[in-house]
Write an enzyme that holds these catalytic residues in place. Structure first.
Site, PDB file in Angstrom:
ATOM      1  N   TYR A   1       0.671  -1.664  -0.079  1.00 59.99           N
ATOM      2  CA  TYR A   1      -0.781  -0.139   0.589  1.00 59.99           C
ATOM      3  C   TYR A   1       0.814   1.390  -0.138  1.00 59.99           C
ATOM      4  O   TYR A   1       0.616   2.342  -0.906  1.00 59.99           O
ATOM      5  CB  TYR A   1      -0.800   0.070   1.007  1.00 59.99           C
ATOM      6  CG  TYR A   1      -1.894   1.267   1.574  1.00 59.99           C
ATOM      7  CD1 TYR A   1      -3.021   0.804   0.553  1.00 59.99           C
ATOM      8  CD2 TYR A   1      -1.898   2.204   2.461  1.00 59.99           C
ATOM      9  CE1 TYR A   1      -4.401   1.620   0.779  1.00 59.99           C
ATOM     10  CE2 TYR A   1      -2.830   3.177   2.326  1.00 59.99           C
ATOM     11  CZ  TYR A   1      -3.813   2.654   1.572  1.00 59.99           C
ATOM     12  OH  TYR A   1      -5.107   4.190   2.536  1.00 59.99           O
TER      13      TYR A   1
ATOM     14  N   LYS B   1       0.848   4.041  -2.554  1.00 63.88           N
ATOM     15  CA  LYS B   1       0.916   5.191  -2.180  1.00 63.88           C
ATOM     16  C   LYS B   1       1.619   6.650  -2.897  1.00 63.88           C
ATOM     17  O   LYS B   1       1.420   7.863  -3.134  1.00 63.88           O
ATOM     18  CB  LYS B   1      -0.134   5.668  -0.953  1.00 63.88           C
ATOM     19  CG  LYS B   1      -0.915   5.040  -0.914  1.00 63.88           C
ATOM     20  CD  LYS B   1      -2.219   5.177  -1.598  1.00 63.88           C
ATOM     21  CE  LYS B   1      -3.727   5.243  -1.485  1.00 63.88           C
ATOM     22  NZ  LYS B   1      -4.803   5.240  -2.153  1.00 63.88           N
TER      23      LYS B   1
HETATM   24  P1  NAP Z   1     -13.754   2.391   1.411  1.00 63.41           P
HETATM   25  O1  NAP Z   1     -14.261   3.587   2.588  1.00 63.41           O
HETATM   26  O2  NAP Z   1     -12.682   0.999   1.698  1.00 63.41           O
HETATM   27  O3  NAP Z   1     -14.046   2.105  -0.178  1.00 63.41           O
HETATM   28  C1  NAP Z   1     -13.021   2.132  -0.923  1.00 63.41           C
HETATM   29  C2  NAP Z   1     -14.137   1.683  -2.325  1.00 63.41           C
HETATM   30  O4  NAP Z   1     -13.505   1.705  -3.009  1.00 63.41           O
HETATM   31  C3  NAP Z   1     -14.885   1.150  -1.555  1.00 63.41           C
HETATM   32  O5  NAP Z   1     -16.321   0.863  -1.937  1.00 63.41           O
HETATM   33  C4  NAP Z   1     -14.457   0.005  -2.931  1.00 63.41           C
HETATM   34  O6  NAP Z   1     -15.717  -1.623  -3.531  1.00 63.41           O
HETATM   35  C5  NAP Z   1     -14.022   0.278  -3.340  1.00 63.41           C
HETATM   36  N1  NAP Z   1     -13.311  -0.349  -4.732  1.00 63.41           N
HETATM   37  C6  NAP Z   1     -12.061  -1.569  -4.565  1.00 63.41           C
HETATM   38  N2  NAP Z   1     -11.391  -2.139  -5.531  1.00 63.41           N
HETATM   39  C7  NAP Z   1     -12.390  -0.978  -6.661  1.00 63.41           C
HETATM   40  C8  NAP Z   1     -12.495  -1.386  -8.112  1.00 63.41           C
HETATM   41  N3  NAP Z   1     -10.939  -2.301  -8.653  1.00 63.41           N
HETATM   42  N4  NAP Z   1     -12.599  -0.642  -8.747  1.00 63.41           N
HETATM   43  C9  NAP Z   1     -13.773   0.312  -8.452  1.00 63.41           C
HETATM   44  N5  NAP Z   1     -13.336   0.489  -7.121  1.00 63.41           N
HETATM   45  C10 NAP Z   1     -13.088  -0.171  -5.635  1.00 63.41           C
HETATM   46  O7  NAP Z   1     -11.851   3.206   1.443  1.00 63.41           O
HETATM   47  P2  NAP Z   1     -12.217   5.393   2.308  1.00 63.41           P
HETATM   48  O8  NAP Z   1     -11.641   4.564   3.551  1.00 63.41           O
HETATM   49  O9  NAP Z   1     -12.877   5.426   1.401  1.00 63.41           O
HETATM   50  O10 NAP Z   1     -10.786   4.976   1.417  1.00 63.41           O
HETATM   51  C11 NAP Z   1     -11.010   6.383   0.239  1.00 63.41           C
HETATM   52  C12 NAP Z   1      -9.389   6.191  -0.040  1.00 63.41           C
HETATM   53  O11 NAP Z   1      -8.675   6.799   0.174  1.00 63.41           O
HETATM   54  C13 NAP Z   1      -8.779   4.585  -0.795  1.00 63.41           C
HETATM   55  O12 NAP Z   1      -8.138   4.598  -2.073  1.00 63.41           O
HETATM   56  C14 NAP Z   1      -8.028   4.675   0.090  1.00 63.41           C
HETATM   57  O13 NAP Z   1      -6.623   4.140  -0.156  1.00 63.41           O
HETATM   58  C15 NAP Z   1      -7.440   6.642   0.496  1.00 63.41           C
HETATM   59  N6  NAP Z   1      -7.469   6.471   2.489  1.00 63.41           N
HETATM   60  C16 NAP Z   1      -7.648   6.195   2.916  1.00 63.41           C
HETATM   61  C17 NAP Z   1      -7.998   6.486   4.344  1.00 63.41           C
HETATM   62  C18 NAP Z   1      -7.935   6.801   5.659  1.00 63.41           C
HETATM   63  O14 NAP Z   1      -7.784   6.598   6.298  1.00 63.41           O
HETATM   64  N7  NAP Z   1      -9.662   5.927   5.507  1.00 63.41           N
HETATM   65  C19 NAP Z   1      -6.732   6.928   4.654  1.00 63.41           C
HETATM   66  C20 NAP Z   1      -5.225   7.144   3.212  1.00 63.41           C
HETATM   67  C21 NAP Z   1      -6.241   7.605   2.101  1.00 63.41           C
HETATM   68  P3  NAP Z   1     -16.056  -2.571  -2.511  1.00 63.41           P
HETATM   69  O15 NAP Z   1     -16.530  -2.143  -1.248  1.00 63.41           O
HETATM   70  O16 NAP Z   1     -16.674  -3.058  -3.490  1.00 63.41           O
HETATM   71  O17 NAP Z   1     -14.850  -3.242  -2.467  1.00 63.41           O
END
Ligand code: NAP
Length: 253
Positions: free
Chosen positions: A154, A158
């Protein structure tokens, strides 16, 4: 507050979490939003929330790591909503493990969704942006880009997205297209909930522990990131490109 010029935006991974909040925010800013996620059925809630607030949304199912599905999804958005000139590469997954236990599948899945996905989506959308001499690309990086135990895959993806962002900024700038990255710290979503579960810590305790280390004394919410996306997408942000903003409630990740 409405934008002066409504655009068509695609937000990937917009069924929930940061993507859902971003899709809702861009719609509130006046844009028509394609709510893209793996399964179209899962986009319903976000689409309905946007429509209930008076916005325009289209639910689209596609795996961002699959070139054919990406092309079909972008073609559909262009046909049904109009040329997609705003792209938010937000879809993400984690497959955390210490290096000695990390499988090739753990590595490949994370690279494919974050890196291949962002590449395929940007490649498919760029011609609409170049034709419009306007475009906004925002890629979701993470504080993990600076290194994080258990996240060799990851953190690499990133960090890679930051290089991708800067190169897009250089290549596409003369066409009125900006590319920026947001590197969030701890945001309260299903992703961080899953991390708490994996570590065997109650989510509330995990949140409290994280908040105690963050200068603003709270964890982030999806809306915090959506707000920053809204800035990067705005008409007035056209001179800000190739940047990485750490949105982590303090100066250090
Ligand atoms: P999340 O709640 O897990 O949501 C991610 C979404 O992406 C889910 O709806 C998932 O669908 C979808 N997804 C996964 N694989 C996919 C694919 N191949 N094609 C299309 N959609 C796909 O994550 P989040 O926390 O909102 O994070 C959003 C972004 O921010 C990510 O890139 C994450 O790495 C980044 N981020 C998050 C955090 C944090 O603390 N939460 C911190 C830094 C960065 P499914 O449910 O069907 O898998």
């Amino acid at each position: 507050m409405s934008e002066a010029t409504p655009r068509v935006a695609i937000v990937t991974g917009a069924a929930r979490g940061i993507g859902a909040a971003t899709a809702q925010r861009l719609a509130a800013d006046g844009h028509a939003v394609a709510v893209l996620d793996l399964d179209e059925a899962n986009t319903k809630e976000t689409v309905q929330a946007i429509e209930a607030a008076g916005g325009t949304a289209l639910g689209v199912g596609a795996d961002v790591s699959d070139a054919e599905q990406v092309q079909a999804a972008v073609d559909r958005v262009a046909a049904e909503l109009g040329p997609p000139v705003v792209l938010i590469n937000n879809a993400g997954v984690t497959r955390d493990n210490m290096l000695f236990k990390m499988t090739e599948v753990d590595w490949d899945v994370v690279m494919n969704v974050h890196l291949r996905g962002a590449f395929l989506m940007a490649r498919a959308c760029q011609k609409y942006m170049v034709d419009a001499t306007f475009g906004r690309i925002v890629n979701l990086s993470s504080v993990s880009a600076l290194g994080n135990r258990g996240q060799a895959n990851y953190s690499t993806a990133k960090a890679g997205l930051q290089g991708f962002t800067k190169t897009l900024a250089i290549e596409l700038g003369k066409f009125g297209v900006t590319a920026n990255a947001i590197a969030p710290g701890f945001i309260q979503t299903e992703m961080t909930k899953a991390t708490a579960e994996r570590l065997g810590i109650a989510f509330d305790d995990f949140i409290k522990g994280a908040a105690s280390q963050i200068p603003v004394a709270r964890v982030g919410q999806p809306e915090d990131i959506a707000h920053l996306v809204s800035f990067f997408v705005s008409e007035g942000a056209g001179f800000v490109s190739g940047q990485v903003v750490y949105a982590a409630g303090g100066p250090r990740a």
